[in-house]
Design an enzyme around this catalytic site. Structure first.
Site, mmCIF file in Angstrom:
data_model
loop_
_atom_site.group_PDB
_atom_site.id
_atom_site.type_symbol
_atom_site.label_atom_id
_atom_site.label_comp_id
_atom_site.label_asym_id
_atom_site.label_seq_id
_atom_site.Cartn_x
_atom_site.Cartn_y
_atom_site.Cartn_z
ATOM 1 N N GLU A 124 34.515 40.633 29.929
ATOM 2 C CA GLU A 124 35.681 40.136 30.640
ATOM 3 C C GLU A 124 36.279 38.898 29.968
ATOM 4 O O GLU A 124 37.486 38.793 29.790
ATOM 5 C CB GLU A 124 35.265 39.812 32.085
ATOM 6 C CG GLU A 124 36.343 39.166 32.938
ATOM 7 C CD GLU A 124 37.488 40.114 33.269
ATOM 8 O OE1 GLU A 124 37.350 41.313 33.003
ATOM 9 O OE2 GLU A 124 38.514 39.633 33.777
ATOM 10 N N ASP A 125 35.420 37.968 29.560
ATOM 11 C CA ASP A 125 35.911 36.660 29.128
ATOM 12 C C ASP A 125 35.890 36.421 27.626
ATOM 13 O O ASP A 125 36.428 35.429 27.154
ATOM 14 C CB ASP A 125 35.083 35.543 29.813
ATOM 15 C CG ASP A 125 35.239 35.571 31.324
ATOM 16 O OD1 ASP A 125 36.254 36.123 31.798
ATOM 17 O OD2 ASP A 125 34.344 35.068 32.024
ATOM 18 N N HIS B 200 26.886 39.494 31.649
ATOM 19 C CA HIS B 200 27.835 40.095 32.583
ATOM 20 C C HIS B 200 29.279 39.645 32.424
ATOM 21 O O HIS B 200 30.192 40.343 32.829
ATOM 22 C CB HIS B 200 27.362 39.944 34.041
ATOM 23 C CG HIS B 200 27.710 38.624 34.671
ATOM 24 N ND1 HIS B 200 26.885 37.541 34.635
ATOM 25 C CD2 HIS B 200 28.806 38.219 35.358
ATOM 26 C CE1 HIS B 200 27.442 36.529 35.278
ATOM 27 N NE2 HIS B 200 28.618 36.910 35.727
#
Ligand code: MN
Length: 721
Positions: A83-84, A79
């Site tokens: 994003e990271d 997840h």
């Protein structure tokens, strides 16, 4: 309450997962997801100092509590990589397939949202979360687990950040968890929220619970033994667990003004049995031995909560005279109570999870659909914000039908909202309401747990427009509006029917004739209508005039008129010797009417106008009402030159009361009766409209000339209306 595990490994996670997922392909996907994520997050640290991968591992682990499926677990592990770690969603799709990529994308999107901040931004984000939910409810479930793990490690943050996160969780995420029925995650979230928002109260409760724990455990153990013996004696297979009340629920009760001693005395246990029947039997047996506390019994089996929660609740005076709160439910009900929307995941065959989820959503997320509808209807964000707040997050009430069905409504709702929620027909026919056996007005404000019965009357004319100001829900408003649209339509149809039948009577056309299949078909084809109601509706609303309908109809029916015209032209020399005032050349037996618009008198040049079924109407040649209808005109002649016939004249004079007397005396002098007069006065001028009975044109002209001689009179003319 679940804790963050800083030493969690993939082995430990897989062991837990294998307790309910056995398909090796699915297990492989989960492990691949872990490998991919651990490589991508390699070197990254959380604020806690741990390797980053510990966080996704914990999120997945939390999800095993509700037996999440392999796609959800894989997405949980992945997840944060988009994003990271600069991984593209396309790469996820390529490696793990479409379903998992959709989930990862959804979580990534909602994690980018700043859920705190100004009110509007806050709610705007709520909306986006819900939109994410629409694609796949598993996105929001992963989000809940993600948030829970973040709450579990919230201690590393500043107090300000802790409070903000807790507030946001309590405002936005726990209500969603509640609606989805995912109690196991909801309760943990609430407890962490309380710890950070109200630390004093939280630790006070924890301390008091700890102080009495040994004593309580002892009492509960004794009670369990007693109840268990009792059920065994009656051959009811069961399992009993002591149950600690959640700190948050204790806090809520304290907040409502209860004393702690009243609450912690309430010892709780839960009985699990095999069948629904066993539930009721167990209840009966327990009540026969332990006196129930009045008004504490709740049957959520017959009346499940909207999030599908089912159980029997009762409170009894148990061993030592202490109060025990007892829940009785089947294993399946217990599963639903803990897992909510996710309760059926692992039971389903491979491949059908998505279908099941869709189905579950249909059943359980009515609130969500309501939101989506609102979003379409209301573009104004402020309105949307208010409605979401009112209808979903805060002020929801649950009321019951007399049969025990639960109806969910925004608070402030009235019996009318209730009625329309049940069925449009119930709303439209509602005439009164009975709430908890009391008759109440229709604008009564319903409260949770009210039992509502709507009194309907089949003869009711329908809702009142006033109701639009009373109802709270958009649904009721729309349905009331729809009713009035429908009624207008019906009124127009009725009006159109009247217009047509009047015209048919006037033209002496029988219904049998007009409504003959063939003719009607032709008429519809010409007018491009499909049904009689459409014709009536258009007539009634004025979209088409009766004249054009009749013209269209008659055009196809010219044969009779043709014959008449034919005869008329052929025998134009012959005079009709009938007694009637006017003769129609060549036709003996025809009804004659003098037109009331131009009131012809003998001596006037006249023309006949053929009216179907109505004979011939005689107009003056100069009458504008016949000018455009030449194809149906017919030659007519006066048979007489003396007969008192009414005709209208208009006299203008300067404003002077004496003129009227003079005019009437002129008429009397000429032996012309005046049947009627009407005077319109203005400042400079007076207009007198009068009907006089004359023998012929000659007499009329003489009268008009006489009147013109009156000094005040400025003009005299014949009147055509
Ligand atoms: Mn995360």
């Amino acid at each position: 309450m679940g804790k963050h595990q800083k030493d969690l490994t993939i082995e430990k996670l897989m062991k837990k997962i294998k307790s309910y997922i056995t398909d090796s392909d699915e297990l492989n996907v989960i492990e691949e997801a872990y490998n991919f994520a651990s490589i991508k997050h390699f070197g990254q640290k959380r604020l806690t100092g741990e390797d980053y991968i510990i966080h996704p591992l914990n999120v997945a682990y939390i999800l095993t509590r509700i037996s999440a499926d392999y796609e959800t677990l894989s997405a949980a592990l992945l997840h944060d990589v988009v994003e990271d770690c600069n991984v593209s969603i396309e790469e996820i799709e390529e490696k793990f397939g479409h379903n998992i990529s959709i989930l990862v994308d959804g979580v990534t999107k909602i994690n980018k949202l700043n859920l705190s901040g100004t009110t509007e931004a806050l709610i705007n984000n709520q909306r986006k979360i819900l939109v994410g939910l629409s694609e796949d409810v598993r996105v929001i479930i992963i989000k809940l687990a993600d948030r829970l793990n973040n709450m579990q490690t919230l201690f590393v943050h500043s107090e300000k950040k802790q409070k903000a996160t807790a507030r946001e969780t309590l405002d936005i995420l726990t209500p969603i968890a509640d609606r989805l029925g995912i109690n196991s995650i909801k309760q943990d979230l609430e407890e962490y929220c309380l710890r950070y928002l109200k630390p004093l109260e939280y630790y006070d409760i924890v301390e008091k619970l700890n102080a009495t724990k040994a004593e309580r455990d002892n009492s509960v153990a004794k009670m369990i033994e007693n109840v268990s013996d009792l059920l065994n004696k009656h051959d009811i297979k069961h399992e009993i667990k002591g149950r600690s009340k959640s700190i948050y629920s204790i806090y809520k009760k304290l907040e409502k003004g209860k004393r702690f001693s009243d609450i912690y005395d309430l010892l709780a246990l839960r009985i699990l049995v095999d069948t629904e029947q066993d539930c009721y039997q167990a209840l009966g047996i327990i009540h026969s031995k332990f006196r129930p506390k009045p008004k504490r019994f709740k049957d959520y089996i017959a009346m499940p909560k909207t999030n599908m929660y089912q159980s029997l609740h009762t409170t009894v005076f148990g061993v030592d005279g202490q109060l025990y709160e007892i829940q009785i439910r089947t294993y399946e009900m217990d599963r639903v109570a803990e897992y909510g929307i996710a309760s059926h995941w692992s039971y389903k065959e491979k491949g059908s999870v998505k279908a099941v989820m869709q189905n579950e959503m249909e059943q359980k997320l009515q609130f969500f659909r309501a939101i989506m509808d609102l979003k379409r209807e209301q573009d104004n964000p402020a309105d949307f914000v208010n409605t979401v707040k009112q209808e979903v997050f805060q002020n929801t009430i649950y009321v019951f039908t007399p049969l025990g069905d639960v109806i969910e409504l925004p608070s402030g709702s009235t019996p009318i909202d209730f009625a329309y929620k049940v069925h449009s027909n119930v709303g439209d026919k509602a005439t009164g309401a009975i709430v908890n056996s009391q008759i109440v007005p229709l604008d009564y404000e319903l409260k949770s747990d009210d039992i509502v019965k709507i009194i309907t009357n089949n003869n009711s004319v329908g809702p009142s427009r006033e109701w639009l100001n009373i109802v709270k829900t958009t649904q009721a408003k729309n349905k009331i509006k729809a009713f009035f649209n429908r009624v207008n339509k019906e009124e127009n149809i009725k009006k159109g029917e009247d217009i047509l039948s009047k015209e048919l009577r006037r033209q002496k056309i029988s219904n049998d004739e007009f409504f003959a299949d063939e003719k009607l078909k032709k008429l519809f084809a010409d007018l491009k209508f499909n049904s009689l109601n459409e014709l009536y509706g258009n007539l009634g609303s004025g979209k088409i005039s009766i004249t054009s309908v009749m013209d269209t109809y008659l055009k196809k029916e010219v044969s009779k008129e043709d014959k008449i015209l034919e005869k008329a032209t052929k025998g134009s020399q012959k005079q009709n010797a009938s007694n009637s005032l006017v003769g129609v050349a060549g036709i003996d037996d025809i009804k004659i009417n003098l037109a009331s618009c131009c009131n012809p008198v003998p001596g006037d040049r006249i023309v006949g106008y053929i009216t179907k079924g109505y004979g011939v109407t005689v107009h003056r040649m100069v009458c504008p009402n016949v000018a455009s209808l030449d194809e149906r005109l017919i030659e007519v002649n006066w048979n007489t030159d003396s007969s008192k016939l009414p005709t209208n004249i208009l006299v203008r004079s300067s404003s002077d009361n004496s003129s009227l007397i003079n005019i009437i005396s002129k008429a009397a002098n000429n032996d012309i009766p005046v049947r009627r007069f009407n005077s319109h006065k203005s400042k400079e001028d007076e207009a007198i409209e009068m009907t006089v009975l004359v023998d012929n044109k000659e007499q009329l002209i003489k009268l008009m000339n006489d009147i013109k001689m009156i000094s005040e009179v400025t003009d005299v003319e014949r009147l055509i209306k």
